[in-house]
Write a protein that holds these residues in place. Sequence first.
Motif, mmCIF file in Angstrom:
data_model
loop_
_atom_site.group_PDB
_atom_site.id
_atom_site.type_symbol
_atom_site.label_atom_id
_atom_site.label_comp_id
_atom_site.label_asym_id
_atom_site.label_seq_id
_atom_site.Cartn_x
_atom_site.Cartn_y
_atom_site.Cartn_z
ATOM 1 N N GLY A 50 0.837 -1.203 0.000
ATOM 2 C CA GLY A 50 0.000 0.000 0.000
ATOM 3 C C GLY A 50 0.868 1.249 0.000
ATOM 4 N N TRP A 66 -4.104 8.282 -0.032
ATOM 5 C CA TRP A 66 -4.277 7.344 1.076
ATOM 6 C C TRP A 66 -5.295 6.255 0.752
ATOM 7 N N TYR A 67 -6.409 6.694 0.105
ATOM 8 C CA TYR A 67 -7.453 5.724 -0.240
ATOM 9 C C TYR A 67 -6.910 4.707 -1.237
ATOM 10 N N LEU A 70 -4.750 2.332 0.568
ATOM 11 C CA LEU A 70 -5.594 1.428 1.357
ATOM 12 C C LEU A 70 -6.182 0.336 0.463
ATOM 13 N N VAL A 74 -5.187 -3.646 0.696
ATOM 14 C CA VAL A 74 -6.190 -4.640 1.074
ATOM 15 C C VAL A 74 -6.358 -5.667 -0.047
ATOM 16 N N LEU A 208 -6.245 -4.602 5.808
ATOM 17 C CA LEU A 208 -6.905 -3.363 6.246
ATOM 18 C C LEU A 208 -6.226 -2.875 7.526
ATOM 19 N N VAL A 211 -2.751 -1.227 6.754
ATOM 20 C CA VAL A 211 -2.711 0.167 6.291
ATOM 21 C C VAL A 211 -3.177 1.113 7.399
ATOM 22 N N ILE A 212 -4.242 0.737 8.105
ATOM 23 C CA ILE A 212 -4.719 1.582 9.213
ATOM 24 C C ILE A 212 -3.628 1.681 10.280
ATOM 25 N N THR A 215 -0.828 3.881 9.499
ATOM 26 C CA THR A 215 -1.162 5.301 9.538
ATOM 27 C C THR A 215 -1.080 5.801 10.983
#
Lengths: 291, 427
Positions: A50, A66-67, A70, A74, A208, A211-212, A215
């Motif tokens: 990512g 960022w999206y 993400l 994922v 998921l 990446v979260i 961050t």
Amino acid sequence: MDLAATIVLNGLTLAALYFIVASGFSLIFGLMRVVNMAHGAMYMVAGYVGYSVFEPLYDRGAWYAWYAGLGVGVAFAAAFGALVQKLLLGWMQGQELRQALVTIGLSIIVADQLLAVYGGTPRQFFAPDAIFGSTQVPGIGGYPTFRLVQIGIAVAVGLGLWLVLNRTKLGMMIRAGVDDRQMLGACGVNVPLVGVAVFSLGAALAGLGGVIGATAQPLAQGADGRFLLISLVVVIVGGMGSVTGTALGAVLIGLAEQIGQAMFPTYSVILTFVIMVAVLALRPQGMLGRA
Amino acid sequence: MTIKISRRVMLLGSAGLAAGGLAAGRIAAPAIAQNAPIRLGGLTTLEGPFATGGQDAYRCIQMELERINHTVGGRKIEFVRESSNAQADVALARARKLVEQDNVDIILGPLSGAEGIALRDYSRTLSGKTIVNGSSGASDTTLRNPSPNFFRFSTDGTQWMAGLGRHVYQTLGIREVAVTAGDYAFPYAQVFGFNLEFCRLGGRATHYWAPLGTTDFTSQIAQINRSNAGAIVVVHGGTDGLAFMTQYAQAGGNKPLIGGSIMADQTMLSARGPHRRVMIGMISGGPIADVIDDPTWRDFVERYRKRWLNEGGFQSPSIHGVNYTTNLYGILHALKAVDGDLSNNQAAFQQALAKAEITAPTGATVKLDHNRQAISDIFLNRIEERQGNAQVVAFDRARAINQTLGMPEEQFLKLGAPSRDNPGCVA
């Protein structure tokens, strides 16, 4: 007082991250009876892949950087998980020790490849402006917005999983598979395919989380081991294969970690394991696990 | 049974004969044995929280070995790379592997504090092998119970803080600080060095410890931001340090920052993120800086950039890279002095190591004390924004700092070993 509130909120936001990662682990175990020791590796792979999409976009100032990171992270984890199940674990179904060893080997290979490709420099995603910065929380004051978003995502994941498991045909097949794989196969369901789907979904959740998590905290070599351990502890405390149990376990461990850090930092790690030992001694199947 | 025994005896006998034959060959043609390559084992962390620093250590070693064409005192050097994850047990296992399976003559390493203590203890069990420190900086590695074949040409964590406590108290006029530090040997040494000066002058310090590998400091930061501390002394490193700084920036922290030696480093500054904003202006002490007004250093930095900038290197070599290089210089100097002669259980080589006086890449003179620990220069640094890059700039230099910061050794030892319960705040 506001310090206590902050610490509790910190614990809950951390728990949200733990839940996202551990729910995938729990899901895979629930249906497949595979202790996926490569779960942490999937977290890390998603984070790095990512990031390699995110960074050039971020440099160009694209708002969707960022999206995109993400989504790609994922998706990559999901595909990776599906491949692992299809190519490696599928044909040793039911041999739990063998599968655990294969996934350990896999996680070592993945970690070394990531080190070779990305090096040791820690990386961190920067959340889009909409969810960066801080928000006023009553009783606490300014609080990092992204950590609140984390809770939102975790709740969404929890609800989504519940809906998938209880309201869809796939969920029906998964739940039937947990009870009796052979009978499910006899009913004409392609059980191996359901397995690939579940593994892919579990890996996507790890991704998921990757990446979260990357961050909220820096992503670096060694994150795989850390999050695998956390997933194990959370799932052991909450109960293997139970979504609600995983959520409960995550909240307990997250809170224990943050309260421990504030009150007796040196021994905060022990607190986590004391909880695990207590659960194992009194209720070996986990707090909400089925005996 | 008897047959077995006699067979064993036979085997032993023939092995002895073969060994005798080898020895005879050696006497007959000493030049051949002398020309066998020296095996140098590298041990650093390519895993775990200090992976970046470990990677850079190997960059610097490779660069310096390439420069001398892998040859010293007429003998080739074969460099064997091994990695640990900053945990003492892993470092020990990998060191054993280097000695027992790779047959190295000298180990250059490890990187982290507790690993250093483990390897010092291991070195004592070895004969005819030498361990030269990499970048580990716990003071007790050489101060208490030193081992005769463990050498350290790099300064330790306590030495690195020389002058910092005084600067904070006297120049910045800060009377109370919050110290946040990793809960293991190296930060103990650093906090001890800082407090030794700061508390003696009358300053007060509150300590917040966190285990190595902590990446969520938000609750600790909430506590610190509510305290009366006039500044924060941050003694974390690697990803822990980055996590602390990022979360501190996100929490809107605005207290002045004082950094431990591995905070103010390119491993931190080259990572992207909000931490760079709060780190500008941070004061720190340590054995290197990015910008040092010294020709030896400028030359080293230039060679480093030329070699590594296009292959993933930093703008300027990291503290770990420089420490490994300094220790490598010690080894090379001694090997040259004895013409690569490692015979007689390395006795001559170890003597040459103990007597070595070398110039570190920073231009600092290094010599060893009676515990085989470096006495060298320490820099006081400030992080400045230069040409769009955050850089660590040396603004002061204390020369020939020894391990007890100038205190008589007996008095220093009486203060006790640095630990979480003995952080150096003694009246």
